[in-house]
Design an enzyme around this catalytic site. Structure first.
Site, PDB file in Angstrom:
ATOM      1  N   ASP A  15      37.569  57.003  75.222  1.00 54.37           N
ATOM      2  CA  ASP A  15      36.431  57.866  75.533  1.00 54.37           C
ATOM      3  C   ASP A  15      36.502  59.127  74.672  1.00 54.37           C
ATOM      4  OD1 ASP A  15      34.193  58.784  76.761  1.00 54.37           O
ATOM      5  OD2 ASP A  15      35.144  59.238  78.687  1.00 54.37           O
ATOM      6  N   LYS A  43      50.411  56.569  74.291  1.00 58.91           N
ATOM      7  CA  LYS A  43      51.268  57.734  74.518  1.00 58.91           C
ATOM      8  C   LYS A  43      52.480  57.227  75.305  1.00 58.91           C
ATOM      9  CE  LYS A  43      51.796  62.271  74.371  1.00 58.91           C
ATOM     10  NZ  LYS A  43      51.919  63.096  73.176  1.00 58.91           N
ATOM     11  N   ASP A  86      34.319  60.173  71.028  1.00 57.95           N
ATOM     12  CA  ASP A  86      33.446  61.353  70.986  1.00 57.95           C
ATOM     13  C   ASP A  86      33.861  62.285  69.855  1.00 57.95           C
ATOM     14  OD1 ASP A  86      32.139  60.357  73.219  1.00 57.95           O
ATOM     15  OD2 ASP A  86      31.997  62.323  74.180  1.00 57.95           O
TER      16      ASP A  86
HETATM   17 MG    MG Z   1      32.257  59.949  77.061  1.00 60.54          MG
END
Ligand code: MG
Ligand code: NAI
Length: 326
Positions: free
Chosen positions: A223, A167, A227
């Site tokens: 992370d 980003k 997911d």
């Molecule tokens: Mg996680």
């Protein structure tokens, strides 16, 4: 040559799926010595410590560690354990298997997540009442290391698409450095790669995961995006992961201790067994790793299946089926 493996089952279904992975490793023609350590809620209740010193030493001394899951003490166990094995890369494959009801059946993604810095460095403070800050740390060294690892992984595992997530349009200094460094690594190798703004990437991954392969990410982005990808392929019972350091590594399913089903003997052992397959690759037993993955894939397709995948089989029955297929 004997490989010493630290085995830390932890809490809840960690106690059920970790022995399944050990059974699978024992079925192979590789010489392992397993050393068990305690960690998690149960040992904390007994001794006051979620990660006893003895367990740290077992993991530090081993050639690799298999970790199941911890419960409420998860952060007190897994964050220090990742440091014990000095892991800088968190490898999270998210793959759709045939015969399962995945949201996106053509998903074959591997997130290569920087595992040491970013906003997870833990430098947070309350400046004054109602005002808090978090310091985001990005270094050239860590960015270069994760990019090197990601490009190596793509080459070794035959992924054509490499994407650098960032980003840098907003976080110009930190992600600017991450992006520049990772791009320089790609350019040095003459490798093909794309770059993607991480928010737009999230949308594209949901709609067209088949367009992507290896995704190199700063810590928090990795992370979250991994997911998200777990949701595309059919849930937590399927996702393995590796925390890789220079000389040591730790392998764990992405899921937790699942207190809602713990003790019933019906946890899906696939994520943990696939984590053991990653351990085999890491120790140089790629053929054995492939054999384990093939046996798990066949079992996921033809059964027996645990209840999370619509079946009614036990953890033991699924594990036996995998071992038989080996
Ligand atoms: Mg996680
Ligand atoms: P969870 O992953 O334990 O469970 C989420 C849902 O997925 C539950 O409905 C569970 O039954 C299901 N599930 C997970 N793994 C499964 C498997 N192998 N087979 C079948 N179903 C499975 O996450 P949750 O509920 O958020 O957390 C439960 C506990 O686990 C908490 O105490 C949390 O702190 C801990 N945790 C530990 C982690 C670790 O040790 N690395 C990671 C995530 C959570």
């Amino acid at each position: 040559m004997t490989h010493e493996i630290a085995v830390i089952p932890g809490d809840g279904i960690g106690q059920e799926v970790t022995p399944a992975a050990v059974d699978v490793l024992e079925a192979l023609d590789v010489d392992f010595a397993f050393v068990e350590g305690e960690a998690g809620d149960a040992v904390k209740a007994e001794t006051g410590e979620a990660l006893p010193q003895e367990t740290r030493e077992i993991a530090a001394d081993a050639d690799a560690t298999l970790f199941g899951a911890a419960g409420e003490t998860a952060a007190d166990v897994i964050l220090p354990l990742r440091q014990v094995v000095d892991s800088f890369a968190n490898v999270r494959p998210a793959i759709s298997y045939p015969g399962l009801d995945a949201v996106q059946p053509d998903t074959d993604l591997v997130f290569i997540r920087e595992n040491t810095e970013g906003v997870y460095k833990g430098i947070e403070s309350e400046i004054t009442d109602g005002v808090t800050t978090c310091t985001r740390v990005i270094t050239e060294d860590a960015s270069e290391k994760i990019a090197d690892f990601g490009f190596d992984y793509a080459r070794q595992n035959d992924y054509d698409d490499v994407t650098i997530a960032h980003k840098a349009n907003v976080m110009r200094e930190t992600d600017g450095l991450f992006l520049d460094t990772a791009e320089a690594v790609g350019a040095d190798r003459g490798a093909d790669y794309d770059t993607a703004l991480m928010d737009a990437l999230a949308m594209h991954l949901v709609m067209h995961p088949e367009d992507y392969g290896v995704v190199i990410c700063p810590n928090l982005a990795g992370d979250m995006l991994s997911d998200l990808a777990a949701g595309l392929v059919g849930g937590l019972g399927l996702l393995p992961s590796a925390n890789v350091g220079e000389d040591n590594a730790l392998f764990e399913p992405v899921h937790g201790s699942a207190p809602d089903i713990a003790g019933e003997g019906v946890a899906n052992p696939a994520a943990m067994i696939l984590s053991a397959a990653m351990l085999l690759d890491h120790l140089g037993y790629e053929d054995e790793g492939d054999r384990v993955r093939t046996a798990v894939e066949a079992t996921l397709e033809d059964g027996p299946k645990t209840p999370d995948l619509g079946g009614s089989a036990s953890t033991e029955a699924v594990t036996e089926a995998v071992v038989d297929r080996l």
